[in-house]
Structures are given as C-alpha cells and as structure tokens.
Design a protein around this motif. Sequence first.
Motif, PDB file in Angstrom:
ATOM      1  N   ARG A 159       0.679  -1.351   0.014  1.00  0.00           N
ATOM      2  CA  ARG A 159       0.092   0.042   0.001  1.00  0.00           C
ATOM      3  C   ARG A 159       0.959   1.227  -0.043  1.00  0.00           C
ATOM      4  O   ARG A 159       0.659   2.253  -0.609  1.00  0.00           O
ATOM      5  CB  ARG A 159      -0.900  -0.045   1.296  1.00  0.00           C
ATOM      6  CG  ARG A 159      -1.944   1.219   1.570  1.00  0.00           C
ATOM      7  CD  ARG A 159      -2.868   1.183   2.240  1.00  0.00           C
ATOM      8  NE  ARG A 159      -2.277   0.893   3.702  1.00  0.00           N
ATOM      9  CZ  ARG A 159      -1.413   1.678   4.507  1.00  0.00           C
ATOM     10  NH1 ARG A 159      -1.311   2.900   4.010  1.00  0.00           N
ATOM     11  NH2 ARG A 159      -0.850   1.290   5.723  1.00  0.00           N
ATOM     12  N   ASP A 212       2.516   1.569  -3.207  1.00  0.00           N
ATOM     13  CA  ASP A 212       1.473   1.813  -4.420  1.00  0.00           C
ATOM     14  C   ASP A 212       1.153   3.577  -4.482  1.00  0.00           C
ATOM     15  O   ASP A 212       1.293   4.540  -5.067  1.00  0.00           O
ATOM     16  CB  ASP A 212       0.002   1.383  -4.257  1.00  0.00           C
ATOM     17  CG  ASP A 212       0.177  -0.169  -4.556  1.00  0.00           C
ATOM     18  OD1 ASP A 212       1.095  -0.573  -5.389  1.00  0.00           O
ATOM     19  OD2 ASP A 212      -0.591  -0.752  -4.172  1.00  0.00           O
ATOM     20  N   GLY A 213       1.313   4.200  -2.997  1.00  0.00           N
ATOM     21  CA  GLY A 213       1.005   5.574  -2.726  1.00  0.00           C
ATOM     22  C   GLY A 213       2.495   6.185  -3.095  1.00  0.00           C
ATOM     23  O   GLY A 213       2.106   7.335  -3.766  1.00  0.00           O
ATOM     24  N   ILE A 266       4.096   5.302  -5.872  1.00  0.00           N
ATOM     25  CA  ILE A 266       4.105   5.315  -7.084  1.00  0.00           C
ATOM     26  C   ILE A 266       2.992   6.380  -7.802  1.00  0.00           C
ATOM     27  O   ILE A 266       3.054   7.221  -8.781  1.00  0.00           O
ATOM     28  CB  ILE A 266       3.767   3.936  -7.696  1.00  0.00           C
ATOM     29  CG1 ILE A 266       4.902   2.976  -7.453  1.00  0.00           C
ATOM     30  CG2 ILE A 266       3.237   4.028  -9.216  1.00  0.00           C
ATOM     31  CD1 ILE A 266       4.786   1.517  -7.772  1.00  0.00           C
ATOM     32  N   GLU A 267       1.834   6.367  -6.958  1.00  0.00           N
ATOM     33  CA  GLU A 267       0.619   7.352  -7.090  1.00  0.00           C
ATOM     34  C   GLU A 267       1.150   8.866  -7.209  1.00  0.00           C
ATOM     35  O   GLU A 267       0.852   9.589  -8.022  1.00  0.00           O
ATOM     36  CB  GLU A 267      -0.463   7.035  -6.598  1.00  0.00           C
ATOM     37  CG  GLU A 267      -1.803   7.789  -6.640  1.00  0.00           C
ATOM     38  CD  GLU A 267      -3.083   7.803  -5.701  1.00  0.00           C
ATOM     39  OE1 GLU A 267      -3.827   8.656  -5.688  1.00  0.00           O
ATOM     40  OE2 GLU A 267      -3.024   6.387  -5.309  1.00  0.00           O
ATOM     41  N   GLN A 268       1.870   9.145  -6.218  1.00  0.00           N
ATOM     42  CA  GLN A 268       2.388  10.355  -5.724  1.00  0.00           C
ATOM     43  C   GLN A 268       3.401  10.627  -6.790  1.00  0.00           C
ATOM     44  O   GLN A 268       3.369  12.127  -7.504  1.00  0.00           O
ATOM     45  CB  GLN A 268       3.033  10.399  -4.389  1.00  0.00           C
ATOM     46  CG  GLN A 268       3.645  11.861  -3.878  1.00  0.00           C
ATOM     47  CD  GLN A 268       4.330  11.593  -2.587  1.00  0.00           C
ATOM     48  OE1 GLN A 268       5.075  10.918  -2.410  1.00  0.00           O
ATOM     49  NE2 GLN A 268       3.971  12.420  -1.845  1.00  0.00           N
ATOM     50  N   ARG A 269       4.418  10.033  -7.234  1.00  0.00           N
ATOM     51  CA  ARG A 269       5.043  10.152  -8.462  1.00  0.00           C
ATOM     52  C   ARG A 269       4.429  10.605  -9.646  1.00  0.00           C
ATOM     53  O   ARG A 269       4.895  11.567 -10.525  1.00  0.00           O
ATOM     54  CB  ARG A 269       6.142   9.053  -8.306  1.00  0.00           C
ATOM     55  CG  ARG A 269       7.268   9.232  -9.458  1.00  0.00           C
ATOM     56  CD  ARG A 269       8.077  10.594  -9.563  1.00  0.00           C
ATOM     57  NE  ARG A 269       8.634  11.018 -10.554  1.00  0.00           N
ATOM     58  CZ  ARG A 269       8.872  11.764 -11.084  1.00  0.00           C
ATOM     59  NH1 ARG A 269       7.899  12.847 -10.960  1.00  0.00           N
ATOM     60  NH2 ARG A 269       9.686  12.059 -12.268  1.00  0.00           N
ATOM     61  N   SER A 270       3.555   9.755 -10.167  1.00  0.00           N
ATOM     62  CA  SER A 270       2.838   9.971 -11.251  1.00  0.00           C
ATOM     63  C   SER A 270       2.026  11.041 -11.346  1.00  0.00           C
ATOM     64  O   SER A 270       1.402  11.673 -12.245  1.00  0.00           O
ATOM     65  CB  SER A 270       1.861   8.751 -11.421  1.00  0.00           C
ATOM     66  OG  SER A 270       0.747   8.616 -10.619  1.00  0.00           O
ATOM     67  N   LEU A 271       1.558  11.600 -10.170  1.00  0.00           N
ATOM     68  CA  LEU A 271       0.885  13.075  -9.936  1.00  0.00           C
ATOM     69  C   LEU A 271       1.929  14.256 -10.072  1.00  0.00           C
ATOM     70  O   LEU A 271       1.359  15.457  -9.824  1.00  0.00           O
ATOM     71  CB  LEU A 271      -0.111  13.030  -8.667  1.00  0.00           C
ATOM     72  CG  LEU A 271      -1.093  11.887  -8.947  1.00  0.00           C
ATOM     73  CD1 LEU A 271      -1.892  12.083  -7.469  1.00  0.00           C
ATOM     74  CD2 LEU A 271      -2.266  12.124 -10.040  1.00  0.00           C
TER      75      LEU A 271
END
Length: 54
Positions: free
Chosen positions: A5, A8-9, A11-16
Amino acid sequence: MHAARIIDGLIEQRSLGGAEIVDLMSMYAMPVSGEALKSMTGLTNITSGDLGLR
C-alpha cells in the motif's frame, strides 16, 4: 499488505508530479515499520505519525 500500500502511494504520488527523489527511509521504511508496530500492538486508531515514525 502495508508495504504494498505504501509503495502504491509512492508510485501514485510520483505519477501525479510528486517528488523526483524518494527518500526510502522517511517515505517507505518508517511508515512500513509504523504500520507493522500498529498491527503487532493492536493500536489501530493511531497513525504512524503519532508513533513518531512519519
């Protein structure tokens, strides 16, 4: 479970458009250890930050 988790956070933070540099100690290891400590002690109503680990 907690580690996935948190990864994933990140990765999501980086993609944003988040931070380009990931500090594995403060952004991964400390939150994972805080979540593990919460699971072992049953202190589920607090955050890892409350434990001083974030």
